[in-house]
Design a protein around this motif. Sequence first.
Motif, mmCIF file in Angstrom:
data_model
loop_
_atom_site.group_PDB
_atom_site.id
_atom_site.type_symbol
_atom_site.label_atom_id
_atom_site.label_comp_id
_atom_site.label_asym_id
_atom_site.label_seq_id
_atom_site.Cartn_x
_atom_site.Cartn_y
_atom_site.Cartn_z
ATOM 1 N N LEU A 196 -38.243 9.628 20.548
ATOM 2 C CA LEU A 196 -37.348 10.368 21.447
ATOM 3 C C LEU A 196 -36.920 9.473 22.612
ATOM 4 C CD1 LEU A 196 -39.247 13.791 21.631
ATOM 5 C CD2 LEU A 196 -37.081 13.345 20.463
ATOM 6 N N PRO A 197 -35.648 9.506 23.008
ATOM 7 C CA PRO A 197 -35.203 8.700 24.150
ATOM 8 C C PRO A 197 -35.772 9.216 25.462
ATOM 9 C CG PRO A 197 -33.429 10.122 23.383
ATOM 10 C CD PRO A 197 -34.541 10.256 22.382
ATOM 11 N N ALA A 198 -35.774 8.364 26.463
ATOM 12 C CA ALA A 198 -36.381 8.704 27.756
ATOM 13 C C ALA A 198 -35.671 9.863 28.446
ATOM 14 C CB ALA A 198 -36.393 7.485 28.664
ATOM 15 N N ASP A 199 -34.386 10.082 28.134
ATOM 16 C CA ASP A 199 -33.645 11.158 28.796
ATOM 17 C C ASP A 199 -33.640 12.451 27.983
ATOM 18 O OD1 ASP A 199 -32.041 10.307 26.729
ATOM 19 O OD2 ASP A 199 -30.213 10.078 27.939
ATOM 20 N N HIS A 200 -34.463 12.525 26.934
ATOM 21 C CA HIS A 200 -34.520 13.729 26.103
ATOM 22 C C HIS A 200 -35.200 14.857 26.889
ATOM 23 C CE1 HIS A 200 -35.530 16.402 22.744
ATOM 24 N NE2 HIS A 200 -34.627 15.734 22.033
ATOM 25 N N PRO A 201 -34.737 16.108 26.721
ATOM 26 C CA PRO A 201 -35.366 17.230 27.450
ATOM 27 C C PRO A 201 -36.838 17.440 27.111
ATOM 28 C CG PRO A 201 -33.751 18.013 25.820
ATOM 29 C CD PRO A 201 -33.561 16.543 25.958
ATOM 30 N N ALA A 202 -37.307 16.840 26.020
ATOM 31 C CA ALA A 202 -38.722 16.961 25.666
ATOM 32 C C ALA A 202 -39.629 16.509 26.797
ATOM 33 C CB ALA A 202 -39.014 16.117 24.416
ATOM 34 N N TRP A 203 -39.214 15.478 27.520
ATOM 35 C CA TRP A 203 -40.114 14.873 28.504
ATOM 36 C C TRP A 203 -40.220 15.705 29.767
ATOM 37 C CZ3 TRP A 203 -42.906 12.363 25.604
ATOM 38 C CH2 TRP A 203 -42.404 11.584 24.566
ATOM 39 N N GLU A 204 -39.184 16.427 30.109
ATOM 40 C CA GLU A 204 -39.276 17.322 31.264
ATOM 41 C C GLU A 204 -40.266 18.443 30.964
ATOM 42 O OE1 GLU A 204 -38.866 20.290 34.128
ATOM 43 O OE2 GLU A 204 -38.095 20.674 32.114
ATOM 44 N N ILE A 205 -40.223 18.953 29.730
ATOM 45 C CA ILE A 205 -41.162 20.001 29.318
ATOM 46 C C ILE A 205 -42.578 19.435 29.247
ATOM 47 C CG2 ILE A 205 -41.827 21.464 27.362
ATOM 48 C CD1 ILE A 205 -38.836 21.960 26.890
ATOM 49 N N GLU A 206 -42.711 18.245 28.671
ATOM 50 C CA GLU A 206 -44.022 17.609 28.565
ATOM 51 C C GLU A 206 -44.647 17.375 29.939
ATOM 52 O OE1 GLU A 206 -47.252 15.732 26.396
ATOM 53 O OE2 GLU A 206 -45.663 17.151 25.884
ATOM 54 N N SER A 207 -43.860 16.834 30.860
ATOM 55 C CA SER A 207 -44.385 16.558 32.198
ATOM 56 C C SER A 207 -44.771 17.854 32.908
ATOM 57 C CB SER A 207 -43.358 15.780 33.021
ATOM 58 O OG SER A 207 -42.191 16.528 33.254
ATOM 59 N N PHE A 208 -44.046 18.922 32.635
ATOM 60 C CA PHE A 208 -44.362 20.225 33.231
ATOM 61 C C PHE A 208 -45.772 20.657 32.851
ATOM 62 C CE2 PHE A 208 -44.708 24.814 32.838
ATOM 63 C CZ PHE A 208 -44.209 25.280 34.035
ATOM 64 N N TYR A 209 -46.107 20.613 31.554
ATOM 65 C CA TYR A 209 -47.417 21.081 31.108
ATOM 66 C C TYR A 209 -48.547 20.181 31.600
ATOM 67 C CZ TYR A 209 -45.101 24.518 28.176
ATOM 68 O OH TYR A 209 -44.353 25.580 27.739
ATOM 69 N N ILE A 210 -48.337 18.888 31.564
ATOM 70 C CA ILE A 210 -49.378 17.974 32.049
ATOM 71 C C ILE A 210 -49.598 18.188 33.546
ATOM 72 C CG2 ILE A 210 -50.011 15.551 32.371
ATOM 73 C CD1 ILE A 210 -48.369 14.957 29.812
#
Length: 300
Positions: A196-210
């Motif tokens: 997944l690229p760094a600007d993918h929305p996955a990472w905002e969700i991932e950072s939220f849970y962590i």
Amino acid sequence: MRIGAIEAGGTKFVCGVGNEHGQIEDRISFPTEHPETTLAKVIDYFRDKDVEAMGVGSFGPIDLQPDSPTYGYITTTPKPGWGNCNVIGTLKHEFPVPFGWDTDVNAAALGEVTWGAAQGLDNCVYYTIGTGVGVGLVAGGQRVHGLLHPEGGHIRTRRHPDDHFAGLCPYHGDCLEGMAAGPAIEARWQIPGSELPADHPAWEIESFYIAESITTAILLHSPQKIILGGGVMQQDHLFPMIREQVVRNLNGYVNAAPITQHIDQYIVQPGLGQHAGLCGALALGLEALQQHAAQASHVS
């Protein structure tokens, strides 16, 4: 000193030999297969190493109670074939030396306090976020045990408002591991996180849970350092996102300079890098050897 170290992971085993300075002098890794096959490879590796003690940091859950009939066992793991596996008993039969035994993440936390990013501190939290999520705690210079050992990967978090993923944990569904481990990222987006690229929305969700979990850890445990390791955390761009979310969550309530002024030095990568787990197992072995020597001295 020659200390044996075993990082017993659900995906692979890493074995090595090191010294009291935290230096790994030799290492080998192999996939985690059936217990008999895997432990036979461990025994074969150490047979000619002439180690004075051994430390094992293992995936879990594990039994840490010395007076328990299943001390040294991996217990209720979902890993096929490994439930109720007598790891320490099997190894001790071959190598009659002092053994240190703990979870892989508690071992990594000990390694980081001894030689890594938390050196000189007596309190830290270590996360590994990869195939699963594990959390290790050191408090007052000691690894935290109680009824069992910390299982912070299964803490529930608030849901991200835009996330409708059910969660993958077979026990709890949408706990931290069920929402943020590597398999959850892949199941949610149908592609491995590494692709997944760094600007993918996955990472905002991932950072939220962590960040949700870290916020809880700060409020409950008040650690002097938070260390984030594991495969998912190879995505360096996650760190500033997590730090920003933690500050937002705390909203000024915890008025401590490491958080308010130096959070980039507070939530960090492992100082021991990819060797945190193996160095942690080395630290367990060293601790076991020192305790054995102290007991022998007391008896004499």
